[in-house]
Design a protein around this motif. Structure first.
Motif, PDB file in Angstrom:
ATOM      1  N   VAL A   1       0.847  -1.200   0.000  1.00 25.10           N
ATOM      2  CA  VAL A   1       0.000   0.000   0.000  1.00 25.10           C
ATOM      3  C   VAL A   1       0.881   1.249   0.000  1.00 25.10           C
ATOM      4  O   VAL A   1       0.619   2.187  -0.760  1.00 25.10           O
ATOM      5  N   ASP A   2       1.913   1.285   0.809  1.00 29.78           N
ATOM      6  CA  ASP A   2       2.818   2.445   0.827  1.00 29.78           C
ATOM      7  C   ASP A   2       3.420   2.695  -0.553  1.00 29.78           C
ATOM      8  O   ASP A   2       3.485   3.839  -1.013  1.00 29.78           O
ATOM      9  N   ASN A   3       3.865   1.640  -1.209  1.00 31.62           N
ATOM     10  CA  ASN A   3       4.505   1.783  -2.519  1.00 31.62           C
ATOM     11  C   ASN A   3       3.538   2.291  -3.579  1.00 31.62           C
ATOM     12  O   ASN A   3       3.907   3.122  -4.410  1.00 31.62           O
ATOM     13  N   LEU A   4       2.313   1.808  -3.561  1.00 33.47           N
ATOM     14  CA  LEU A   4       1.341   2.212  -4.575  1.00 33.47           C
ATOM     15  C   LEU A   4       0.700   3.565  -4.263  1.00 33.47           C
ATOM     16  O   LEU A   4       0.366   4.323  -5.172  1.00 33.47           O
ATOM     17  N   LEU A   5       0.527   3.870  -2.996  1.00 34.31           N
ATOM     18  CA  LEU A   5      -0.189   5.081  -2.601  1.00 34.31           C
ATOM     19  C   LEU A   5       0.488   6.347  -3.119  1.00 34.31           C
ATOM     20  O   LEU A   5      -0.182   7.261  -3.608  1.00 34.31           O
ATOM     21  N   THR A   6       1.771   6.410  -3.047  1.00 34.69           N
ATOM     22  CA  THR A   6       2.501   7.605  -3.484  1.00 34.69           C
ATOM     23  C   THR A   6       2.212   7.931  -4.944  1.00 34.69           C
ATOM     24  O   THR A   6       1.891   9.071  -5.281  1.00 34.69           O
ATOM     25  N   SER A   7       2.292   6.921  -5.801  1.00 36.23           N
ATOM     26  CA  SER A   7       2.063   7.185  -7.224  1.00 36.23           C
ATOM     27  C   SER A   7       0.597   7.483  -7.519  1.00 36.23           C
ATOM     28  O   SER A   7       0.291   8.327  -8.354  1.00 36.23           O
ATOM     29  N   ILE A   8      -0.312   6.842  -6.812  1.00 40.29           N
ATOM     30  CA  ILE A   8      -1.734   7.095  -7.031  1.00 40.29           C
ATOM     31  C   ILE A   8      -2.101   8.497  -6.550  1.00 40.29           C
ATOM     32  O   ILE A   8      -2.825   9.223  -7.233  1.00 40.29           O
ATOM     33  N   LEU A   9      -1.602   8.896  -5.398  1.00 40.79           N
ATOM     34  CA  LEU A   9      -1.896  10.238  -4.875  1.00 40.79           C
ATOM     35  C   LEU A   9      -1.379  11.345  -5.787  1.00 40.79           C
ATOM     36  O   LEU A   9      -1.949  12.433  -5.824  1.00 40.79           O
ATOM     37  N   SER A  10      -0.327  11.074  -6.524  1.00 39.79           N
ATOM     38  CA  SER A  10       0.217  12.099  -7.421  1.00 39.79           C
ATOM     39  C   SER A  10      -0.772  12.446  -8.535  1.00 39.79           C
ATOM     40  O   SER A  10      -0.677  13.519  -9.139  1.00 39.79           O
ATOM     41  N   GLU A  11      -1.718  11.566  -8.788  1.00 40.82           N
ATOM     42  CA  GLU A  11      -2.744  11.818  -9.804  1.00 40.82           C
ATOM     43  C   GLU A  11      -3.877  12.689  -9.278  1.00 40.82           C
ATOM     44  O   GLU A  11      -4.700  13.170 -10.052  1.00 40.82           O
ATOM     45  N   TYR A  12      -3.958  12.859  -7.970  1.00 42.34           N
ATOM     46  CA  TYR A  12      -5.016  13.646  -7.345  1.00 42.34           C
ATOM     47  C   TYR A  12      -4.458  15.000  -6.941  1.00 42.34           C
ATOM     48  O   TYR A  12      -3.662  15.109  -6.023  1.00 42.34           O
ATOM     49  N   LYS A  13      -4.904  16.038  -7.604  1.00 41.76           N
ATOM     50  CA  LYS A  13      -4.388  17.383  -7.327  1.00 41.76           C
ATOM     51  C   LYS A  13      -5.149  18.074  -6.200  1.00 41.76           C
ATOM     52  O   LYS A  13      -4.600  18.910  -5.503  1.00 41.76           O
ATOM     53  N   ASP A  14      -6.429  17.728  -6.012  1.00 41.19           N
ATOM     54  CA  ASP A  14      -7.278  18.456  -5.069  1.00 41.19           C
ATOM     55  C   ASP A  14      -7.375  17.831  -3.686  1.00 41.19           C
ATOM     56  O   ASP A  14      -8.042  18.375  -2.824  1.00 41.19           O
TER      57      ASP A  14
END
Length: 86
Positions: free
Chosen positions: A10-23
């Motif tokens: 989850v830690d590894n995937l969360l960083t890249s997924i959160l980068s797609e969310y600007k708001d």
């Protein structure tokens, strides 16, 4: 070396997924809430040996496994976005 390897995934995937969310807020509280909700909705993967670590790494490469984890992270992001805890 007992640990829930799902936390690492989850830690590894969360960083890249959160980068797609600007708001979305990316403060420590919100990120920890996202992780907690995600981990509570996924089956834990406890490992205690190197053999267990290797098996889990191989399983992590399966597309369905990764899709399930990403789906839960996205659901958790939506929950925290709509109900921030700060």
């Amino acid at each position: 070396m007992l640990r829930n390897y799902m936390e690492v995934i989850v830690d590894n995937l969360l960083t890249s997924i959160l980068s797609e969310y600007k708001d979305i807020c990316k403060c420590k509280v919100c990120i920890e809430d996202i992780k907690a909700i995600t981990l509570n909705n996924l089956q834990p993967l406890y490992i205690s040996t190197e053999k267990g670590y290797t098996y889990t790494k191989i399983n992590e490469l399966k597309i369905q496994f990764k899709t399930t984890v990403i789906s839960e992270i996205i659901k958790s992001i939506d929950i925290v976005y709509n109900n921030p805890n700060h």
